[in-house]
Scaffold this motif. Sequence first.
Motif, PDB file in Angstrom:
ATOM      1  N   UNK A  37       7.749  42.899  32.673  1.00 34.38           N
ATOM      2  CA  UNK A  37       7.289  41.713  31.957  1.00 34.38           C
ATOM      3  C   UNK A  37       7.425  41.784  30.273  1.00 34.38           C
ATOM      4  N   UNK A  38       7.330  40.536  29.919  1.00 33.90           N
ATOM      5  CA  UNK A  38       7.318  40.400  28.609  1.00 33.90           C
ATOM      6  C   UNK A  38       6.165  41.005  27.672  1.00 33.90           C
ATOM      7  N   UNK A  39       6.314  41.390  26.611  1.00 35.06           N
ATOM      8  CA  UNK A  39       5.176  42.126  25.568  1.00 35.06           C
ATOM      9  C   UNK A  39       5.074  41.076  24.583  1.00 35.06           C
ATOM     10  N   UNK A  40       4.021  41.435  23.688  1.00 38.97           N
ATOM     11  CA  UNK A  40       3.469  40.909  22.650  1.00 38.97           C
ATOM     12  C   UNK A  40       2.654  41.777  21.751  1.00 38.97           C
ATOM     13  N   UNK A  41       2.536  41.796  20.351  1.00 39.92           N
ATOM     14  CA  UNK A  41       1.718  42.502  19.876  1.00 39.92           C
ATOM     15  C   UNK A  41       0.753  41.572  19.155  1.00 39.92           C
ATOM     16  N   UNK A  54      -5.244  37.473  16.146  1.00 40.73           N
ATOM     17  CA  UNK A  54      -3.814  36.818  15.916  1.00 40.73           C
ATOM     18  C   UNK A  54      -3.052  37.211  16.910  1.00 40.73           C
ATOM     19  N   UNK A  55      -2.590  36.293  17.660  1.00 41.28           N
ATOM     20  CA  UNK A  55      -1.696  36.269  18.599  1.00 41.28           C
ATOM     21  C   UNK A  55      -0.278  36.414  18.273  1.00 41.28           C
ATOM     22  N   UNK A  56       0.466  37.150  18.953  1.00 43.11           N
ATOM     23  CA  UNK A  56       1.846  37.504  18.265  1.00 43.11           C
ATOM     24  C   UNK A  56       1.974  37.782  16.777  1.00 43.11           C
ATOM     25  N   UNK A  57       1.316  38.744  16.620  1.00 41.49           N
ATOM     26  CA  UNK A  57       1.028  39.325  15.326  1.00 41.49           C
ATOM     27  C   UNK A  57       2.422  39.513  14.376  1.00 41.49           C
ATOM     28  N   UNK A  58       3.085  40.301  15.178  1.00 39.65           N
ATOM     29  CA  UNK A  58       4.542  40.764  14.946  1.00 39.65           C
ATOM     30  C   UNK A  58       5.409  40.652  16.138  1.00 39.65           C
ATOM     31  N   UNK A  59       6.658  40.714  15.740  1.00 45.18           N
ATOM     32  CA  UNK A  59       7.723  40.645  16.893  1.00 45.18           C
ATOM     33  C   UNK A  59       8.233  42.317  17.148  1.00 45.18           C
ATOM     34  N   UNK A  60       8.449  42.430  18.664  1.00 44.30           N
ATOM     35  CA  UNK A  60       9.007  43.624  18.733  1.00 44.30           C
ATOM     36  C   UNK A  60      10.605  43.813  18.649  1.00 44.30           C
TER      37      UNK A  60
END
Length: 61
Positions: A37-41, A54-60
Amino acid sequence: MFKRRFERALLTLISNTKQKALSRAAEAYIFENNYTRQIRFDLISIIDKKLTYIKDAFLNY
């Protein structure tokens, strides 16, 4: 406007080195567990009993 400046200031606490380390750890988890599955930070901060999310604070990377 203040909220955006505050969120940008929070993001500076997570250096590029820390972001890369978190990304490497996530990639290791993904590989070892066959995670597809997709991930986010996301970033959660609690200062003086005030929660900031803060959703999607930085990209992988």
